[in-house]
Design a protein around this motif. Structure first.
Motif, short mmCIF file in Angstrom:
data_model
loop_
_atom_site.label_atom_id
_atom_site.label_comp_id
_atom_site.label_asym_id
_atom_site.label_seq_id
_atom_site.Cartn_x
_atom_site.Cartn_y
_atom_site.Cartn_z
N PRO A 1 1.09 -1.08 0.39
CA PRO A 1 0.27 0.39 0.54
C PRO A 1 0.68 1.05 0.38
CG PRO A 1 -0.69 -1.02 2.12
CD PRO A 1 0.31 -1.58 1.73
N ASP A 2 1.57 1.48 0.63
CA ASP A 2 2.71 2.23 0.17
C ASP A 2 3.10 3.13 -1.38
OD1 ASP A 2 3.29 2.64 3.13
OD2 ASP A 2 5.45 1.45 2.86
N GLY A 3 3.08 1.96 -2.43
CA GLY A 3 2.99 2.36 -3.50
C GLY A 3 2.17 3.00 -3.92
N ALA A 4 0.41 3.08 -3.67
CA ALA A 4 -0.16 3.69 -3.69
C ALA A 4 -0.09 4.89 -3.41
CB ALA A 4 -2.09 3.16 -2.85
N ARG A 5 0.07 5.12 -1.33
CA ARG A 5 -0.14 6.35 -1.10
C ARG A 5 1.17 7.28 -1.85
NH1 ARG A 5 0.86 3.20 3.70
NH2 ARG A 5 -1.64 2.49 4.92
#
Length: 290
Positions: free
Chosen positions: A244-248
């Motif tokens: 999810p850090d890739g989305a943020r």
């Protein structure tokens, strides 16, 4: 609103490319770019959901799905080459402006399309489609990085595990709270196509060439800051490939990026397809034409 999905072929650079298409020919265009190890089959339920308002086009990359799959010693499988074929298909279909939905391998293809012709891209929807170093989950990617750095029998054996039925299924069910909602058709179809004679060499070539993608990220980030396209990041938050850090991270370059972390995994459409479709309809509806 639902619509009929058409299943078609086009010849691009002498290669037959299969694509699924739905929606009015004169509607705003949304191009769906699939990942590994699947095909446009991953969009089979999304296309009719969006076809009422948009012309939705979902190609199979060369070597995947029902597109041609020439042997790796006859075609140089790179993300540059797959991008060139995708751009050629869009020209063949008369598409010059479009939104993109990118997932997994579809992301580096989408980023190349955007960098080559920024004015063509009207909006970006990224569903576990990575564009930042922060998105890589090292426990998964270390095997890929080892193989990219050095091709030995040991590193190749590690990467070939990704081509097994067990690991294809793993991509679909990992992070999904109720595995029974994911159809076995998904991983069995993908595995059958991966198992075609010579397709292993195709996939190994693309694993090696994936090393060309992170060096593009600075140019991608500059493009995002400069052009500020509408961005929707809708992410399976339990993905153990692209976390999810890739989305943020998209908000670092597009501060008003819309980021939704949903309960699900790498192939979010399999468990949260209706929710993703509603987010897309709302997003594109607020940002004018697709």
């Amino acid at each position: 609103m639902t619509g009929t999905v058409h299943h078609r072929y086009a010849t691009v650079q002498g290669r037959q490319l299969f694509y699924r298409e739905a929606g009015p020919a004169d509607a705003p265009v949304l191009v769906l770019l699939h990942g590994f190890p699947t095909s446009s089959f991953m969009f089979r339920t999304l296309l009719p959901e969006l076809a009422g308002r948009y012309r939705v086009i979902a190609p199979d990359h060369l070597g995947f799905g029902y597109s041609d799959a020439p042997p790796a010693d006859e075609f140089d499988y790179t993300f540059d080459a797959l991008t060139d074929l995708t751009a050629g298909l869009l020209r063949e279909l008369g598409v010059s402006r479009y939104a993109i939905y990118v997932q997994d391998y579809g992301a580096p293809i989408g980023w190349r399309l955007a960098l080559a012709d920024p004015s063509a891209i009207t909006a970006i929807i990224t569903q576990n489609g990575n564009g930042y170093d922060a998105g890589f989950v090292p426990d998964f990617w270390q095997t890929v990085w080892d193989y990219q750095r050095e091709q030995t029998p040991e590193t190749e054996a590690g990467i070939r595990a990704a081509l097994t039925l067990e690991m294809v299924k793993w991509q679909y069910v990992t992070g999904v709270a109720d595995e029974s909602v994911v159809s076995p058709d998904t991983w069995h179809q993908d595995f059958a196509l991966l198992s075609r004679p010579g397709n292993d060499a195709v996939q190994l070539a693309l694993f090696r060439d994936y090393a060309t993608n992170p060096p593009l990220y600075p140019a991608l980030h500059e493009y995002l800051r400069r052009t500020r396209p509408p961005v929707l990041a809708v992410w399976g938050k339990n993905d153990e490939i692209f976390g999810p850090d890739g989305a943020r991270a998209f908000a670092d370059d597009v501060p008003d990026a819309e980021i939704h972390l949903l309960d699900g995994g790498h192939f979010l459409l399999e468990s949260a397809g209706a929710e993703v479709a509603e987010l897309i309809r709302d997003f594109l509806g607020r940002h004018g034409s697709a």
